[in-house]
Design an enzyme around this catalytic site. Sequence first.
Site, mmCIF file in Angstrom:
data_model
loop_
_atom_site.group_PDB
_atom_site.id
_atom_site.type_symbol
_atom_site.label_atom_id
_atom_site.label_comp_id
_atom_site.label_asym_id
_atom_site.label_seq_id
_atom_site.Cartn_x
_atom_site.Cartn_y
_atom_site.Cartn_z
ATOM 1 N N SER A 215 -7.594 19.251 -12.618
ATOM 2 C CA SER A 215 -8.819 19.346 -13.681
ATOM 3 C C SER A 215 -7.872 17.838 -14.190
ATOM 4 O O SER A 215 -7.436 17.175 -13.373
ATOM 5 C CB SER A 215 -7.903 20.578 -14.874
ATOM 6 O OG SER A 215 -8.108 19.827 -15.935
ATOM 7 N N TYR B 6 -0.920 25.478 -17.348
ATOM 8 C CA TYR B 6 -2.151 25.663 -16.715
ATOM 9 C C TYR B 6 -2.164 24.199 -16.353
ATOM 10 O O TYR B 6 -2.710 23.331 -14.965
ATOM 11 C CB TYR B 6 -3.541 25.187 -17.663
ATOM 12 C CG TYR B 6 -4.655 24.434 -17.097
ATOM 13 C CD1 TYR B 6 -5.866 25.777 -16.539
ATOM 14 C CD2 TYR B 6 -5.277 23.631 -17.511
ATOM 15 C CE1 TYR B 6 -6.680 25.143 -16.118
ATOM 16 C CE2 TYR B 6 -6.214 22.687 -16.855
ATOM 17 C CZ TYR B 6 -7.395 24.632 -16.102
ATOM 18 O OH TYR B 6 -8.535 23.481 -16.122
HETATM 19 P P1 NAD Z 1 -15.195 30.215 -14.855
HETATM 20 O O1 NAD Z 1 -14.388 30.811 -15.677
HETATM 21 O O2 NAD Z 1 -16.723 29.586 -15.476
HETATM 22 O O3 NAD Z 1 -15.121 30.825 -13.632
HETATM 23 C C1 NAD Z 1 -14.038 31.137 -12.645
HETATM 24 C C2 NAD Z 1 -14.205 31.871 -11.129
HETATM 25 O O4 NAD Z 1 -12.904 32.195 -10.705
HETATM 26 C C3 NAD Z 1 -15.099 32.721 -11.683
HETATM 27 O O5 NAD Z 1 -16.216 32.481 -10.638
HETATM 28 C C4 NAD Z 1 -14.250 34.209 -11.758
HETATM 29 O O6 NAD Z 1 -14.635 35.381 -10.947
HETATM 30 C C5 NAD Z 1 -13.077 33.250 -11.064
HETATM 31 N N1 NAD Z 1 -11.905 33.800 -10.710
HETATM 32 C C6 NAD Z 1 -11.434 34.340 -11.920
HETATM 33 N N2 NAD Z 1 -10.104 35.055 -12.445
HETATM 34 C C7 NAD Z 1 -9.894 35.372 -10.496
HETATM 35 C C8 NAD Z 1 -9.015 35.668 -9.554
HETATM 36 N N3 NAD Z 1 -7.733 35.885 -9.615
HETATM 37 N N4 NAD Z 1 -9.234 35.810 -8.179
HETATM 38 C C9 NAD Z 1 -10.827 35.381 -7.763
HETATM 39 N N5 NAD Z 1 -11.457 34.301 -8.891
HETATM 40 C C10 NAD Z 1 -11.117 34.256 -10.182
HETATM 41 O O7 NAD Z 1 -14.271 28.280 -15.347
HETATM 42 P P2 NAD Z 1 -14.591 27.358 -14.411
HETATM 43 O O8 NAD Z 1 -14.793 26.466 -16.198
HETATM 44 O O9 NAD Z 1 -15.840 27.065 -13.400
HETATM 45 O O10 NAD Z 1 -13.791 26.790 -13.312
HETATM 46 C C11 NAD Z 1 -13.266 26.647 -12.533
HETATM 47 C C12 NAD Z 1 -12.550 26.004 -12.352
HETATM 48 O O11 NAD Z 1 -12.648 24.234 -12.976
HETATM 49 C C13 NAD Z 1 -11.230 26.387 -12.747
HETATM 50 O O12 NAD Z 1 -9.830 26.421 -11.457
HETATM 51 C C14 NAD Z 1 -10.541 25.826 -13.915
HETATM 52 O O13 NAD Z 1 -9.565 25.419 -13.801
HETATM 53 C C15 NAD Z 1 -11.284 24.049 -13.116
HETATM 54 N N6 NAD Z 1 -11.649 23.144 -14.604
HETATM 55 C C16 NAD Z 1 -12.270 23.578 -16.022
HETATM 56 C C17 NAD Z 1 -12.617 22.611 -16.497
HETATM 57 C C18 NAD Z 1 -13.539 22.966 -17.268
HETATM 58 O O14 NAD Z 1 -14.067 22.300 -18.317
HETATM 59 N N7 NAD Z 1 -14.626 24.093 -17.523
HETATM 60 C C19 NAD Z 1 -12.234 21.927 -16.494
HETATM 61 C C20 NAD Z 1 -11.396 20.644 -15.900
HETATM 62 C C21 NAD Z 1 -11.242 22.135 -14.244
#
Ligand code: NAD
Length: 260
Positions: free
Chosen positions: A142, A155
């Site tokens: 991130s 985080y």
């Molecule tokens: P999201 O909530 O849309 O998806 C999260 C996914 O992780 C889902 O498929 C969920 O089922 C799965 N998940 C949650 N808990 C779990 C567990 N205990 N075991 C297995 N799977 C699990 O989130 P996102 O925004 O797509 O985030 C995905 C990644 O990207 C994360 O690591 C997040 O930190 C990172 N990220 C997101 C953003 C953003 O702005 N959305 C920015 C930077 C980094």
Amino acid sequence: MTTPRVALVTGSTSGIGLGIARALAEAGYRIVLNGVGSAESIDDARTDVQSRSPYPVEFLGTDMSQPSAIEQALQGLTAEIGPVTVLVNNAGAQHVSPITEFPVEAWDRLIALNLSAAFHTTRLLLPGMVTEQFGRIINIASAHGLVASKDKSAYVAAKHGLVGLTKTVALETAQLPITCNAICPGWTDTPLISAQIRARADALGVSVAEGGRQLLMEKQPSLEFVTPEQLGALVCFLCTDAASQLTGTAIPVDGGWTAQ
Ligand code: NAD
């Protein structure tokens, strides 16, 4: 039909992980999905990714915060379909709270899911990549793996740790046809941040669209959300031979957030 390379994308039933799984499926990889959502969301993701791939799409319902469950699932998976040579550590969660009020349980859960899971998947799958003489490990960190924001101690600590883990694995595999990189997205429009946008909109008494705009104005100079499709395209590039000397990096995809 030639034997495809197997790609495991953790947390791929929604958001960024689903975008990456779609892109890898279209690029010809055999996909293993993972997530813990509702049966309906899992089914939708599976149908979506299957429609982009000629190979059977696998699904692991493993809770990636549980080391013994990860070990059991990956042993079963590789015994069944062979080595995973593209590993995308994407599963993650957020908790927002000042450190003095931060629930200990939330700290432990976030570190386990956002950081330790990548340690476990890497240590368990790397030997298969060595045998196959090909491997790509891509950790979805991130902007918070490079800079901090207040109230996100677990985080930010986990994502900085994930960037450190990426560098270490890159050094340990430097003389092998295996690379390890981190991608550091800025705000990406997914269910993970829609809750933060709604909370901000409610607090300010504005529309959800305005809440999103305010969120971008604070951090992301482009004033545009990153898309899961853009991140999927970058993952596919990292899997090519053109990226074979690209290792140990933390690549910001953040509309200028960390350039400030
Ligand atoms: P999201 O909530 O849309 O998806 C999260 C996914 O992780 C889902 O498929 C969920 O089922 C799965 N998940 C949650 N808990 C779990 C567990 N205990 N075991 C297995 N799977 C699990 O989130 P996102 O925004 O797509 O985030 C995905 C990644 O990207 C994360 O690591 C997040 O930190 C990172 N990220 C997101 C953003 C953003 O702005 N959305 C920015 C930077 C980094």
